[in-house]
Design a protein around this motif. Structure first.
Motif, PDB file in Angstrom:
ATOM      1  N   VAL A 258       1.054  -1.276   0.381  1.00 39.44           N
ATOM      2  CA  VAL A 258       0.027  -0.363  -0.511  1.00 39.44           C
ATOM      3  C   VAL A 258       1.218   1.145  -0.008  1.00 39.44           C
ATOM      4  O   VAL A 258       0.597   1.698  -0.581  1.00 39.44           O
ATOM      5  CB  VAL A 258      -1.068   0.272   1.108  1.00 39.44           C
ATOM      6  CG1 VAL A 258      -1.943   1.419   1.760  1.00 39.44           C
ATOM      7  CG2 VAL A 258      -1.852  -1.314   1.078  1.00 39.44           C
TER       8      VAL A 258
ATOM      9  N   GLU B 177       3.521   1.708  -0.922  1.00 42.47           N
ATOM     10  CA  GLU B 177       4.420   1.300  -2.058  1.00 42.47           C
ATOM     11  C   GLU B 177       3.568   2.805  -4.179  1.00 42.47           C
ATOM     12  O   GLU B 177       3.781   3.132  -4.270  1.00 42.47           O
ATOM     13  CB  GLU B 177       5.210   0.405  -2.967  1.00 42.47           C
ATOM     14  CG  GLU B 177       5.515  -0.102  -4.449  1.00 42.47           C
ATOM     15  CD  GLU B 177       5.949  -1.367  -4.302  1.00 42.47           C
ATOM     16  OE1 GLU B 177       6.341  -1.493  -6.380  1.00 42.47           O
ATOM     17  OE2 GLU B 177       5.917  -1.930  -3.568  1.00 42.47           O
ATOM     18  N   LYS B 178       1.771   1.977  -3.357  1.00 41.16           N
ATOM     19  CA  LYS B 178       1.238   2.218  -4.526  1.00 41.16           C
ATOM     20  C   LYS B 178       1.126   3.424  -4.563  1.00 41.16           C
ATOM     21  O   LYS B 178       0.823   4.305  -4.861  1.00 41.16           O
ATOM     22  CB  LYS B 178      -0.703   1.763  -4.342  1.00 41.16           C
ATOM     23  CG  LYS B 178      -1.743   2.087  -5.237  1.00 41.16           C
ATOM     24  CD  LYS B 178      -2.716   0.822  -4.569  1.00 41.16           C
ATOM     25  CE  LYS B 178      -3.981   1.363  -5.412  1.00 41.16           C
ATOM     26  NZ  LYS B 178      -5.193   0.921  -4.703  1.00 41.16           N
ATOM     27  N   TYR B 179       1.080   4.604  -2.870  1.00 38.44           N
ATOM     28  CA  TYR B 179       0.752   5.976  -3.133  1.00 38.44           C
ATOM     29  C   TYR B 179       2.126   6.395  -3.010  1.00 38.44           C
ATOM     30  O   TYR B 179       2.136   7.714  -2.468  1.00 38.44           O
ATOM     31  CB  TYR B 179       0.111   5.527  -1.715  1.00 38.44           C
ATOM     32  CG  TYR B 179      -1.341   5.170  -1.732  1.00 38.44           C
ATOM     33  CD1 TYR B 179      -2.450   6.164  -2.619  1.00 38.44           C
ATOM     34  CD2 TYR B 179      -1.683   4.123  -1.259  1.00 38.44           C
ATOM     35  CE1 TYR B 179      -3.823   5.370  -2.374  1.00 38.44           C
ATOM     36  CE2 TYR B 179      -3.321   4.039  -1.934  1.00 38.44           C
ATOM     37  CZ  TYR B 179      -3.690   4.626  -2.538  1.00 38.44           C
ATOM     38  OH  TYR B 179      -5.137   3.846  -2.331  1.00 38.44           O
ATOM     39  N   GLY B 180       3.221   6.098  -3.250  1.00 43.23           N
ATOM     40  CA  GLY B 180       4.749   6.296  -3.146  1.00 43.23           C
ATOM     41  C   GLY B 180       4.863   7.305  -2.467  1.00 43.23           C
ATOM     42  O   GLY B 180       5.768   7.781  -1.802  1.00 43.23           O
ATOM     43  N   GLN B 181       4.818   6.225  -1.042  1.00 39.25           N
ATOM     44  CA  GLN B 181       5.421   6.329   0.574  1.00 39.25           C
ATOM     45  C   GLN B 181       6.486   6.046  -0.104  1.00 39.25           C
ATOM     46  O   GLN B 181       6.885   4.421   0.023  1.00 39.25           O
ATOM     47  CB  GLN B 181       4.042   6.139   1.521  1.00 39.25           C
ATOM     48  CG  GLN B 181       3.011   7.068   1.399  1.00 39.25           C
ATOM     49  CD  GLN B 181       3.255   8.371   1.394  1.00 39.25           C
ATOM     50  OE1 GLN B 181       4.127   8.829   2.593  1.00 39.25           O
ATOM     51  NE2 GLN B 181       3.129   9.466   0.139  1.00 39.25           N
TER      52      GLN B 181
END
Length: 94
Positions: free
Chosen positions: A79, A81-85
């Motif tokens: 999750v 990674e998906k939101y660029g965190q």
């Protein structure tokens, strides 16, 4: 301060028993940091899932010899990674 009488007869008679003196010496050892377990740096989170999903996850833990926390952390990394965190490992380094 006088000790209270031990019995009703002694209280009514006015006789008091001698107060025993404590002879034990209390020794306190300084607490060392090495003997204390380290406080976990992670924060506990709660997740609610349907009972069937919980059962499936527990079976997966047994089948793959992993603990539930490792699966949840893996999912959280996806999750993030998906939101660029940053990943959980990157947060731990900070």
């Amino acid at each position: 301060m006088a000790k209270k009488p031990a019995s009703l007869e002694a209280a009514l008679g006015g006789h008091t028993q001698p107060v025993p003196q404590d002879t034990a010496e209390v020794v306190q050892h300084p607490a060392s940091q090495a003997s204390r377990p380290a406080k976990p740096q992670d924060v506990k989170l709660t997740v609610y899932v349907p009972p069937a999903a919980s059962k499936r996850l527990r079976l997966m833990c047994i089948e793959h010899e992993r603990d539930l926390n490792s699966y949840l952390r893996e999912g959280l990394d996806m999750v993030l990674e998906k939101y660029g965190q940053p990943s959980l490992a990157e947060f731990k380094d900070k």
